[in-house]
Design an enzyme around this catalytic site. Structure first.
Site, PDB file in Angstrom:
ATOM      1  N   HIS A 107      -2.712  -0.500  -2.594  1.00 40.25           N
ATOM      2  CA  HIS A 107      -3.944   0.153  -2.154  1.00 40.25           C
ATOM      3  C   HIS A 107      -5.033  -0.038  -3.214  1.00 40.25           C
ATOM      4  CE1 HIS A 107      -5.996   3.155   0.352  1.00 40.25           C
ATOM      5  NE2 HIS A 107      -6.480   3.653  -0.767  1.00 40.25           N
ATOM      6  N   ASP A 150       0.839  -1.205   0.000  1.00 39.83           N
ATOM      7  CA  ASP A 150       0.000   0.000   0.000  1.00 39.83           C
ATOM      8  C   ASP A 150       0.872   1.252   0.000  1.00 39.83           C
ATOM      9  OD1 ASP A 150      -1.864   2.057   0.550  1.00 39.83           O
ATOM     10  OD2 ASP A 150      -3.167   0.639   1.607  1.00 39.83           O
TER      11      ASP A 150
END
Length: 233
Positions: free
Chosen positions: A202, A171
């Site tokens: 993400h 992420d």
């Protein structure tokens, strides 16, 4: 798919929420919490998915205090992203939490509802799902790649209901150091189940998005389906 109006608890007005109902009732309800792009095509698709699983889906417009009806699409250029970040930066999270509490209360009373409500959020919504697990009376909560959770969890708050967390290993908004703090903060807490998905970024569960990963999304969504069924019936 329709829209209903929910009164804000502070008397400042009302906000819209997208409502999608399942074929079979009575049913548990899920309050879906948007990413930074508003109630856009991805959130509408997620609402349909939740209803297809047999739950009532209620998706409130969280940016209404800034501008009602914000709809932005992440695949339509940099300008959309800049607007989205501006709305995120202008978002009052405590007022947003109060609006989510109002949405939860509304969801309990919807026609066809069985009285049980969960929340499920993505990105900014993933953070707000954790805040609802701390500050509302919903029965369960799901957080997909929530942002800023390391700071939120630093003081090890008490969770009022079960929380399922989906964390993307790569992420770009939640680096490894922050992830370590998050996992440390919830380690051993019987209310929290946290899963890290290797090699994904993400928004890995946003179908068609730049970070979409079918395998990780299928695993995460399967866990979510089992979790919601367990706590919402």
């Amino acid at each position: 798919m329709t829209s209903i109006s929910i009164a804000a608890t502070d008397g400042s007005g009302s906000f819209d929420a997208l409502l999608v109902t399942p074929k079979t009732q009575p049913a548990g309800a899920v309050v879906l919490i948007q990413e930074i792009f508003g109630v856009n095509s991805a959130m509408r698709a997620l609402s349909e998915w939740v209803a297809d699983m047999g739950f009532i889906a209620l998706t409130p417009d969280l940016f209404w205090r800034q501008k009602p009806g914000v709809v932005l699409e992440p695949d339509q250029g940099q300008a959309q992203w800049e607007q989205a970040f501006a709305y995120m930066n202008g978002f009052d999270q405590e007022k947003g939490l109060a609006d989510l509490a109002a949405a939860i209360a509304t969801a309990r009373q919807l026609s066809g509802a069985n009285g049980k409500v969960g929340t499920m959020g993505f990105c900014l919504g993933g953070r707000m799902a954790v805040k609802t697990a701390i500050g509302t009376d919903a029965e369960c909560h799901v957080s997909y790649y929530g942002v800023g959770l390391d700071g939120l969890l630093a003081e090890k708050p008490s969770f009022r209901a079960p929380l399922l967390m989906h964390i993307a290993e790569k992420d770009k908004f939640v680096p490894a150091e922050a992830q370590a703090k998050i996992l440390s903060a919830v380690a051993g807490d019987p209310m929290v189940s946290a899963h890290v998905y290797p090699g994904v970024d993400h928004a890995f569960a946003r179908m068609g998005g730049h970070s979409w990963d079918a395998r990780a999304a299928a695993i995460a969504n399967g866990r979510t389906a089992e979790f919601l069924t367990r706590y919402l019936g």
